[in-house]
Design a protein around this motif. Sequence first.
Motif, PDB file in Angstrom:
ATOM      1  N   ASN A 173       0.819  -1.218   0.000  1.00  0.00           N
ATOM      2  CA  ASN A 173       0.000   0.000   0.000  1.00  0.00           C
ATOM      3  C   ASN A 173       0.853   1.269   0.000  1.00  0.00           C
ATOM      4  N   GLY A 174       1.935   1.266   0.788  1.00  0.00           N
ATOM      5  CA  GLY A 174       2.797   2.437   0.836  1.00  0.00           C
ATOM      6  C   GLY A 174       3.435   2.717  -0.519  1.00  0.00           C
ATOM      7  N   HIS A 176       2.306   1.604  -3.546  1.00  0.00           N
ATOM      8  CA  HIS A 176       1.265   1.916  -4.543  1.00  0.00           C
ATOM      9  C   HIS A 176       0.776   3.355  -4.390  1.00  0.00           C
ATOM     10  N   ARG A 177       0.559   3.808  -3.164  1.00  0.00           N
ATOM     11  CA  ARG A 177       0.060   5.158  -2.905  1.00  0.00           C
ATOM     12  C   ARG A 177       1.021   6.216  -3.424  1.00  0.00           C
ATOM     13  N   ASN A 178       2.311   6.047  -3.134  1.00  0.00           N
ATOM     14  CA  ASN A 178       3.300   7.033  -3.565  1.00  0.00           C
ATOM     15  C   ASN A 178       3.544   6.986  -5.078  1.00  0.00           C
ATOM     16  N   ARG A 181       0.748   8.890  -6.796  1.00  0.00           N
ATOM     17  CA  ARG A 181       0.873  10.336  -6.622  1.00  0.00           C
ATOM     18  C   ARG A 181       1.994  10.906  -7.487  1.00  0.00           C
ATOM     19  N   ASP A 248       6.434   3.870   3.618  1.00  0.00           N
ATOM     20  CA  ASP A 248       5.075   4.011   4.151  1.00  0.00           C
ATOM     21  C   ASP A 248       4.882   5.349   4.865  1.00  0.00           C
ATOM     22  N   ASN A 251       4.115  10.749   2.465  1.00  0.00           N
ATOM     23  CA  ASN A 251       2.768  11.057   1.999  1.00  0.00           C
ATOM     24  C   ASN A 251       2.731  12.285   1.097  1.00  0.00           C
TER      25      ASN A 251
END
Length: 254
Positions: A173-174, A176-178, A181, A248, A251
């Motif tokens: 998740n960490g 994929h999220r970055n 973005r 992770d 952000n």
Amino acid sequence: MSASSIPGRRRRLNKTQKLSVAGISAMAVAALSFSLVPANADPKPEAETPVSAAPVVLASAAGTPQAKAVQASIIEQHSTAEKLVKAADLAKAKKAAAAKAKAAEAAKAKARAEAKAKAAAKVRAKAVAAERTAPQAASRSEARTPVYANNLDGWINQALDIMRAKGIPGSYNGLHRNIMRESTGNPNAVNGWDVNAQNGTPSCGLLQVIQPTFNAYHVAGTSSNIYDPVANITAAANYAADKYGSIDNVNSAY
């Protein structure tokens, strides 16, 4: 135990020994008979001589030199025969012992040969078994080797396996999220307008890493191409772990 060594038991003489004893006995009788007759005696016996006197004469003749000589000869002959028998028994015993030792050595040699053959057969069997299992082991190894899809999901999963092997923290998740973005999942994305681009080192790839950072945090075993998805992800995660503790924890722009 030989017959001569058993108390109360006489040794059985062979034919030659029996003939020798018989001859010696005959000589003894002849010598004794000769000694009983005086040299000047009349060959004709006197009628009035009592028969009962003969034992007395024989008894007295036993001590004569002739009788002693015959007795000594008999003793010597018996002693010689006894020695011959003992020598024969000793030779027989030695021969039997030699045969027994030879048989024991042959048995040992046979046992060693059998053990050697058994060990060789065991080695061959082990080699054959190894040859048979080698393809199966290779097949199982190939089956355990993960196959990653050539897409964002596959790149992230492959990067995570490498990160776990290298001790680099981070989660699916960490990452994929970055990635979403920074590049919306485009491995060839390039930022041509930020300060890094103005300084001549544009941010590139899935996690928008500049070349100096990629070079400094490149993970061994991955591609040296900054646009390679897995190499870009692992280098960025390695940098984030050094600066922020984990990808992770990132952000925003990093």
